[in-house]
Scaffold this active site. Structure first.
Site, PDB file in Angstrom:
ATOM      1  N   ASN A  55      -7.806  -1.007  13.718  1.00  0.00           N
ATOM      2  CA  ASN A  55      -9.202  -1.351  13.394  1.00  0.00           C
ATOM      3  C   ASN A  55      -9.292  -2.669  12.622  1.00  0.00           C
ATOM      4  OD1 ASN A  55      -8.126  -0.613  10.948  1.00  0.00           O
ATOM      5  ND2 ASN A  55      -9.654   0.954  10.463  1.00  0.00           N
ATOM      6  N   ASP A  81       0.830  -1.211   0.000  1.00  0.00           N
ATOM      7  CA  ASP A  81       0.000   0.000   0.000  1.00  0.00           C
ATOM      8  C   ASP A  81       0.860   1.255   0.000  1.00  0.00           C
ATOM      9  OD1 ASP A  81       0.915   0.006   2.628  1.00  0.00           O
ATOM     10  OD2 ASP A  81      -1.048  -0.216   3.546  1.00  0.00           O
ATOM     11  N   HIS A 130      -7.529  -3.423   9.890  1.00  0.00           N
ATOM     12  CA  HIS A 130      -7.272  -3.332   8.443  1.00  0.00           C
ATOM     13  C   HIS A 130      -6.068  -4.181   8.040  1.00  0.00           C
ATOM     14  CE1 HIS A 130      -4.597   0.578   8.678  1.00  0.00           C
ATOM     15  NE2 HIS A 130      -3.874  -0.497   8.907  1.00  0.00           N
ATOM     16  N   GLU A 135      -9.795  -1.317   4.674  1.00  0.00           N
ATOM     17  CA  GLU A 135     -10.426  -0.926   5.929  1.00  0.00           C
ATOM     18  C   GLU A 135     -11.642  -1.827   6.197  1.00  0.00           C
ATOM     19  OE1 GLU A 135      -8.733   0.983   7.692  1.00  0.00           O
ATOM     20  OE2 GLU A 135      -8.324   2.964   6.850  1.00  0.00           O
TER      21      GLU A 135
HETATM   22  P1  PGA Z   1       1.844  -0.526  12.644  1.00  0.00           P
HETATM   23  O1  PGA Z   1       0.848  -0.548  11.412  1.00  0.00           O
HETATM   24  O2  PGA Z   1       2.803  -1.645  12.451  1.00  0.00           O
HETATM   25  O3  PGA Z   1       2.524   0.819  12.546  1.00  0.00           O
HETATM   26  O4  PGA Z   1       1.016  -0.679  13.870  1.00  0.00           O
HETATM   27  C1  PGA Z   1       0.234  -1.755  11.087  1.00  0.00           C
HETATM   28  C2  PGA Z   1      -0.798  -1.536  10.013  1.00  0.00           C
HETATM   29  O5  PGA Z   1      -1.489  -0.507  10.016  1.00  0.00           O
HETATM   30  O6  PGA Z   1      -0.948  -2.414   9.158  1.00  0.00           O
END
Ligand code: PGA
Length: 236
Positions: A130, A64, A132, A137
């Site tokens: 959340n 992404d 995702h 999402e």
């Molecule tokens: P993070 O992000 O490792 O910074 O918690 C994980 C994600 O959003 O996939």
């Protein structure tokens, strides 16, 4: 599922992905960004420096990107420059271009490129607060393909730590079809702040309400957790 001590998480993540690509000549590997995989890239770098891992064999693909300026220091592009490109022999990551004239067309370009490579061999994923997966999402369908999305509140809150006032409201992401359709899926989660969403993903219903639960639909998948992220799990 595999649960390891926090201090062993980076090495365990590197070992898991190396195991998943074993025997493949030029594995197509979807790569995440964020706080969680920093220790994975550091461990891969150490292995490469020891000659125990040939990063040049991998065909790396970004899962992404933020819909912000491409060269912003908080972009995923900048993250890969810092964490992936530092690995000796690593090939450049195939990436989204959030500043393309036609960002939707750019998502199609990524979808077609991944398809032309035969799909992902391994998808390495983080999990958002959340639930995702990449920027898929809650509400994303298992059939979703690479596309541009609106970021939800929790994703923007996490992003704000780096982006501040400039936090993009959109993201470009591979879809759940490309990610969960990988031949092997490795989901990484560390830290106590992820304990509740990790439990929902692993022990709750498989549902678009928690996209990370869809990892369970991949025939070959592994949730690799540190003990803090796995603290709420009740199943043996
Ligand atoms: P993070 O992000 O490792 O910074 O918690 C994980 C994600 O959003 O996939």
């Amino acid at each position: 599922m595999r649960v390891v001590a926090p201090g062993d998480f980076g090495e365990a993540a590197a070992a898991a992905v190396v195991e998943m690509v074993a025997g493949l000549d030029a594995p197509v590997v979807g790569l995440p960004t964020g706080n969680t995989p920093g220790v994975l890239y550091a461990a891969l770098r150490r292995l490469a420096e020891l000659g125990a891992f040939d990063a040049g064999l991998w065909r790396p693909v970004a899962i992404d990107e933020y819909g912000g300026p491409r060269h912003h220091p908080c972009s995923n592009r900048a993250y890969f420059e810092q964490h992936w490109d530092a690995i000796p022999g690593a090939r450049p990551v195939l990436q989204f271009d959030p500043e393309a004239d036609d960002p939707d067309g750019d998502c199609l370009r990524m979808a077609e490129a991944v398809e032309a490579m035969g799909g992902l061999d391994v998808a390495v994923l983080g999990i958002g607060m959340n639930g995702h997966l990449a920027f898929n999402e809650p509400g994303s369908s298992l059939d979703s393909k690479a596309r541009r999305v609106l970021l939800h509140g929790p994703s923007m809150t996490s992003a704000r730590a780096c982006w501040g006032e400039e936090t993009p409201s959109r993201g470009l992401t591979l879809g759940l079809r490309e990610l969960t359709g990988a031949r092997a899926v490795l989901l990484l989660a560390s830290g106590g702040s992820k304990a509740a969403i990790v439990q929902a993903a692993i022990e709750g219903p498989v549902s678009s309400a928690v996209p990370a639960s869809f990892v369970r639909t991949a025939p070959n998948h592994l949730y690799l957790l540190d003990s803090a992220a796995g603290a709420n799990l009740t199943l043996g």
